[in-house]
Motif scaffolding. Structure first.
Motif, short mmCIF file in Angstrom:
data_model
loop_
_atom_site.label_atom_id
_atom_site.label_comp_id
_atom_site.label_asym_id
_atom_site.label_seq_id
_atom_site.Cartn_x
_atom_site.Cartn_y
_atom_site.Cartn_z
N ASN A 223 30.95 30.04 39.48
CA ASN A 223 31.32 30.98 40.55
C ASN A 223 30.22 32.00 40.76
O ASN A 223 29.72 32.61 39.80
CB ASN A 223 32.64 31.68 40.20
CG ASN A 223 33.80 30.71 40.22
OD1 ASN A 223 34.01 30.01 41.19
ND2 ASN A 223 34.55 30.67 39.13
N TYR A 232 26.88 42.18 44.57
CA TYR A 232 28.06 42.43 45.40
C TYR A 232 28.40 43.92 45.40
O TYR A 232 28.63 44.53 46.45
CB TYR A 232 29.22 41.61 44.85
CG TYR A 232 30.54 41.79 45.58
CD1 TYR A 232 30.88 40.97 46.65
CD2 TYR A 232 31.44 42.77 45.18
CE1 TYR A 232 32.10 41.12 47.31
CE2 TYR A 232 32.65 42.94 45.84
CZ TYR A 232 32.97 42.12 46.90
OH TYR A 232 34.16 42.29 47.54
N HIS A 240 30.29 45.83 50.59
CA HIS A 240 31.15 44.68 50.31
C HIS A 240 32.43 45.05 49.55
O HIS A 240 33.51 44.53 49.83
CB HIS A 240 30.38 43.64 49.49
CG HIS A 240 29.42 42.82 50.30
ND1 HIS A 240 28.78 43.29 51.42
CD2 HIS A 240 29.00 41.52 50.15
CE1 HIS A 240 28.01 42.34 51.92
NE2 HIS A 240 28.12 41.26 51.17
N PHE A 245 35.31 42.28 50.99
CA PHE A 245 34.72 40.97 51.24
C PHE A 245 35.06 40.02 50.10
O PHE A 245 35.27 40.42 48.95
CB PHE A 245 33.21 41.08 51.36
CG PHE A 245 32.74 41.49 52.72
CD1 PHE A 245 33.63 41.87 53.71
CD2 PHE A 245 31.39 41.49 53.02
CE1 PHE A 245 33.19 42.25 54.96
CE2 PHE A 245 30.94 41.86 54.27
CZ PHE A 245 31.83 42.25 55.24
N SER A 246 35.06 38.73 50.41
CA SER A 246 35.29 37.72 49.39
C SER A 246 34.13 37.72 48.40
O SER A 246 32.97 37.96 48.76
CB SER A 246 35.39 36.33 50.04
OG SER A 246 35.33 35.31 49.06
N THR A 247 34.44 37.47 47.14
CA THR A 247 33.40 37.37 46.11
C THR A 247 32.84 35.96 46.02
O THR A 247 32.02 35.67 45.16
CB THR A 247 33.94 37.79 44.73
OG1 THR A 247 35.10 36.99 44.43
CG2 THR A 247 34.32 39.26 44.72
N ASP A 248 33.29 35.09 46.92
CA ASP A 248 32.73 33.74 46.99
C ASP A 248 31.53 33.81 47.93
O ASP A 248 31.66 33.64 49.14
CB ASP A 248 33.78 32.76 47.51
CG ASP A 248 33.27 31.33 47.52
OD1 ASP A 248 32.21 31.08 46.90
OD2 ASP A 248 33.90 30.47 48.15
N CYS A 249 30.38 34.06 47.36
CA CYS A 249 29.18 34.36 48.15
C CYS A 249 28.86 33.27 49.18
O CYS A 249 28.34 33.57 50.26
CB CYS A 249 27.97 34.55 47.23
SG CYS A 249 28.21 35.78 45.93
N SER A 251 30.62 31.76 51.14
CA SER A 251 31.36 31.84 52.40
C SER A 251 30.52 32.52 53.48
O SER A 251 30.78 32.35 54.67
CB SER A 251 32.68 32.60 52.21
OG SER A 251 32.43 33.93 51.76
N CYS A 252 29.48 33.26 53.09
CA CYS A 252 28.59 33.90 54.07
C CYS A 252 27.11 33.59 53.83
O CYS A 252 26.32 33.61 54.76
CB CYS A 252 28.76 35.42 54.04
SG CYS A 252 30.42 36.01 54.44
N SER A 290 38.29 45.05 56.68
CA SER A 290 39.53 44.29 56.77
C SER A 290 40.56 44.96 57.68
O SER A 290 41.56 44.34 58.03
CB SER A 290 40.14 44.10 55.37
OG SER A 290 40.43 45.36 54.78
#
Length: 408
Positions: A223, A232, A240, A245-249, A251-252, A290
């Protein structure tokens, strides 16, 4: 008479010779094909016996070999023709009994070891190409080549156990997973298949310890945030952490160095045409991304209030911009569904009977007000009253016209 006696004597001698031959009854050749009159010693340079017509063709060093070296008795029938019948196996049966796999009849020297080794499933490439046979095949005589297996670990277990940078204790013993067999060492630049986590772009580094921070490589978390939590947390444009923001890098971001270019899947609110902007802060005016409101008027209240052609506020137009507009810049073209929402003016009898909104909406400050009588009977109330004399509840008002005539 004397001459006839000599001939008879010679015939008796040869007949007696054939009858007493030590080579057995099946060798039907004349003695002089192998022997000369001076004695019975065999002269291989004068021998006229064609051995190639037998089951064993004489080639190479075999053409210079004394017959007795292979034929231990003088009866030649039934002599074995396998190499091991005459030659001692100095390899102690470790490579089989088919000598021609490695040797020729010219010499015992072997000059095609790499090819032979490849046929056995272990090509001698890279560092293995410069090794001597005895470097891998240990024996008391250095001539017994026991099968040691084609797996790397068969020879390199000590290297595996001794490796400390990194410690290989929990690694696979299949060296090919990380090391290149055609390389010349164990260097990390020979790293092999890392496809379970592709090392591309910014991840294409050669220092394993940058990602594998513990002594156990198998516990590395794939991950992104495991390694990039500081990135992050420290990102401020945009922020972020507070935005959520999502911590799943991925995705961007890609693995491109510098985190750029970055793209976000904004399909929940498509960024098309006039919304195709690169500065997130134009829409996300707070530090919390958000909480952005997807309703048009959230961003376009000023546009709505300042529009005078027609005056949206006065006309009480809906604040849902998509009811009339697309995301095309400049708000054009705009389509107002007057027929579906209010009153049919583009179909039926009203089609082509008006030019501008003000033809019916005489009050530019309030489009909710409309006038039917301005066109119908030209504000002649007497005539209209007379026409509706028998209509119960009749009122001389435009709103009454629409009530009774919703689809003229």
């Amino acid at each position: 008479m004397y001459r006839l006696s000599s001939i008879i004597l010679l015939v008796l001698i040869f007949t007696s010779t054939f009858a007493q031959t030590p080579h057995g009854d099946e060798l039907k050749v004349s003695c002089n094909q192998c022997h000369n009159p001076s004695g019975w010693e065999l002269d291989i340079y004068l021998m006229r016996f064609n051995h190639n017509k037998t089951d064993f063709k004489l080639e190479g060093a075999h053409t210079q070999t004394d017959c007795k070296a292979c034929h231990e008795t003088l009866v030649f029938k039934g002599t074995p023709n396998q190499c091991a019948s005459c030659h001692n196996d100095i390899h102690s049966a470790s490579v089989g009994n088919d000598c021609v796999r490695c040797h020729t009849s010219n010499t015992w020297l072997v000059d095609n070891v790499p090819e032979i080794h490849e046929e056995n499933g272990f090509p001698l490439v890279g560092s293995h190409g410069s090794l001597s046979c005895v470097d891998c095949h240990f024996s008391e005589t250095n001539l017994r080549f026991d099968n040691i297996g084609n797996d790397c670990i068969s020879c390199h277990r000590e290297d595996f156990m001794a490796a400390k940078s990194p410690d290989h204790t929990n690694f696979s013993t299949n060296c090919l997973e990380c090391h290149n067999p055609v390389g010349n060492g164990w260097d990390s630049d020979n790293i092999g298949d890392h496809d379970f986590f592709p090392l591309t772009l910014g991840h294409d580094n050669l220092d394993c310890k940058q990602c594998h921070t513990t002594g156990t490589f198998s516990d590395a978390d794939p991950n992104c945030v495991t390694c990039h939590q500081p990135d992050y947390d420290g990102t401020l444009n945009p922020q972020h952490r507070n935005i959520g923001f999502s911590t799943d890098c991925v995705s961007c971001h890609t693995t491109n160095p510098g985190w750029t270019p970055a793209t976000i899947n904004h399909d929940f609110f498509p960024l098309t045409l006039g919304h195709d902007i690169q500065d997130c802060t134009q829409c996300h005016t707070t530090s919390n991304y958000s909480d952005a409101d997807p309703n048009c008027v959230t961003c376009h209240q000023t546009d709505y209030d300042n529009t005078n052609n027609p005056n949206h506020t006065a006309a009480h137009f809906p604040t849902d911009c998509v009811a009339c507009h697309t995301t095309n810049p400049g708000w054009t073209p705009a389509i107002f569904d007057h027929d579906g929402q209010y009153f049919p003016i583009d179909s039926g009898k009203h089609r082509g009977e008006w030019n501008d909104c003000v033809d019916c909406h005489n009050n530019a400050n309030d489009y909710s007000v409309y006038n039917c009588l301005n066109c119908h009977e030209h504000n002649n109330q007497s005539k209209v009253d007379n026409d509706h004399s028998e209509v119960n509840g009749y009122v001389y008002e435009s709103s009454a016209c629409v009530t009774c005539h919703p689809n003229p």
